[in-house]
Structure formats: structure tokens, C-alpha cells
Scaffold this active site. Structure first.
Site, PDB file in Angstrom:
ATOM      1  N   PRO A   2       0.830  -1.201   0.000  1.00 40.26           N
ATOM      2  CA  PRO A   2       0.000   0.000   0.000  1.00 40.26           C
ATOM      3  C   PRO A   2       0.869   1.256   0.000  1.00 40.26           C
ATOM      4  CG  PRO A   2      -0.829  -1.592   1.579  1.00 40.26           C
ATOM      5  CD  PRO A   2       0.492  -2.116   1.095  1.00 40.26           C
ATOM      6  N   GLU A   3       0.567   2.178  -0.910  1.00 41.39           N
ATOM      7  CA  GLU A   3       1.317   3.415  -1.015  1.00 41.39           C
ATOM      8  C   GLU A   3       0.468   4.561  -0.472  1.00 41.39           C
ATOM      9  OE1 GLU A   3       2.891   3.803  -4.976  1.00 41.39           O
ATOM     10  OE2 GLU A   3       3.693   1.765  -4.978  1.00 41.39           O
TER      11      GLU A   3
END
Length: 271
Positions: A2-3
Site C-alpha cells: 500500500p502506497e
């Protein structure tokens, strides 16, 4: 992993539901995360009001008065609001309970973390050396131009260096560089003011568009409301090697840069 858009989507989703609620405790089913979950976490949060849910880089900050629960989703984690009596799955390691609902961390690889910190977030070792926020007022073309002077590292790796700029991971660095028409292997120090201004703008625009789309669905990621993101449907280059460029029709290329897959259009993006 997840960014920034995925973490921001989660932040906003759980903030809307849980801000102002009083925690009744914490259930830790598996404390063996990247950092051990504090054994006294339940006692720390019980009876405290969740005053705000914030994001710093890829960390979620749950503010309980003078204490903060810092959460990182690791490689494939998710944080969502569920009924407190919902049966946990094998990878549901931590619940912060708010009456009839719980904030549940699911992390199949256990690379995430849940820790307690008293004081300002910037004083915690995990956050102390982080760089500028790409959605903040400090990040613009002039900052990028000054920060890249003398830098020989490829601009894509510069954008992904969390000590320089936070939260711009592999996907969004690739997409931002395409939108700016900059080749990812261009030495950062070779960018002049016009290209730095254009790149700062496209980084912001790409992240804002991804947040509006709920982020990208990667492996097990879903937002705080349990819904998947769909920004991957808008990719210009990421994961599209061998396919035709949506703009010019050239074949998208791929190479390993800094041990990460890097994608670009050889016609649209020049050094």
C-alpha cells in the site's frame, strides 16, 4: 505494498466513522509483527477518545489525547471497521474496539506494525527522518529543483526515497513520470526548473486522482470501508510492459531499477 493513496484512503475512511468515539479496549491475537505490539496497548487506549485519524507518509496516526497509536500496513495489510463480534480470520491480528465496532488490522505477512507513542509523531524514530509530503505546501517545483541539485540518482529512485519525498512508491512514481514526459532513468540533477515544476505538478495530480479512485487494489488491499480501489484501471505505464502506449501507441518497456520494476514509454518519455 500500500502506497500513499491507499493509506490516505484508509485514513479518511476510518476517520469518518470513528473520530470522536471512545475506545473500550484492544484485542491482540498475534503480537509478533514487524515490531511487537505493546502488551499494555489495551490499557493504553481503553477509555480514551479518538480525537483524530491522520497520515504521515505511509503511517496512520490514531490520536488518543496525549498518546498516539502508529500503524503501518506493511506489504499487504489492511485496516477496516468491522462489527466487534465479527469472527476474525487467520490473519486478523489486532482489533481496537469501539463498543459495537472494531478497527481490525489484517496482515497476512505480518510486516505491518501497531505501536504506542506519547508526544508528537515527529519525535518517534520511525517518523523522525521522513521527507516532505508530496501533497503538502512545501512540495513544489522550486523545492524539487533545489533538492535535486548535484544528484546523479535516477529521478524515479529520488522520488521513491522516503528521506526526500514520502509516500511516492513504485506505481505512482512511474505514473507521475509518464504524465510529466520524463524518462525514469534521467539523473535527478539534470532536470531543469521547467521539468521540475511539471513533475511536481504531475506527482500531486497523480496522487489526488488515485485517492479519488480509492487507491489501487494490490493483493489484499482494501480501504477502511472494505471496498477495493480502482486506480489501476487508469495506469498509463505501470504493469503494461509489452502493451501499446495509450497516448502514442509505442510499446511500453520495463527494466529493473533499484531492484524495482520500472515502466516507461520510449517515445513519450525522453531523458
Amino acid at each position: 505494498m500500500p502506497e500513499l493513496p491507499e493509506v490516505e484512503t484508509t485514513c479518511r475512511g476510518i476517520g469518518r466513522v470513528l473520530t470522536g468515539r471512545i475506545a473500550s479496549g484492544c484485542i491482540v491475537r498475534n503480537a509478533a509483527m514487524r515490531l511487537p505490539v505493546p502488551p499494555d496497548l489495551s490499557g493504553r487506549v481503553a477509555g480514551r477518545r479518538l480525537e483524530a485519524v491522520e497520515r504521515r507518509a505511509k503511517y496512520l496516526l490514531l490520536r488518543f489525547g496525549d498518546g498516539i497509536v502508529i500503524v503501518h500496513l506493511g506489504m499487504s495489510g489492511s485496516l477496516r471497521v468491522v462489527p466487534a463480534d465479527a469472527p476474525p480470520g487467520p490473519h486478523d491480528h489486532v482489533d481496537i474496539v469501539f463498543g459495537a465496532e472494531a478497527l481490525r488490522l489484517r496482515d497476512p505477512r505480518r510486516f505491518g506494525l501497531v505501536v504506542w507513542h506519547e508526544g508528537e509523531p515527529a519525535t518517534h524514530p520511525l517518523l523522525a527522518s521522513l521527507g516532505v509530503e508530496p501533497l503538502g505546501a512545501d512540495f513544489d517545483g522550486e523545492w524539487l529543483f533545489a533538492a535535486t541539485r548535484g544528484a546523479s540518482t535516477p529521478i524515479k529512485l529520488f522520488l521513491m526515497n522516503a528521506h526526500r519525498v514520502v509516500g511516492v512508491g513504485n506505481i505512482y512514481a512511474s505514473e507521475s513520470l509518464f504524465r510529466a514526459r520524463i524518462h525514469p532513468l534521467t539523473p535527478a540533477g539534470q532536470l531543469g526548473r521547467p521539468r521540475c515544476a511539471r513533475l511536481a505538478t504531475t506527482v500531486r495530480e497523480t496522487l489526488v486522482a488515485a485517492i479519488a479512485a480509492g487507491g489501487s487494489t494490490l493483493r489484499d488491499f482494501v480501504g477502511g470501508d472494505g471496498r477495493a480501489g480502482y486506480f489501476q484501471q487508469q495506469y498509463f505505464v505501470y504493469g503494461r510492459d509489452g502493451e501499446s502506449c495509450r497516448v502514442c501507441g509505442a510499446t511500453i518497456r520495463r527494466a529493473l531499477v533499484g531492484q524495482r520494476s520500472t515502466f516507461w514509454c520510449p517515445r513519450c518519455q525522453r531523458r
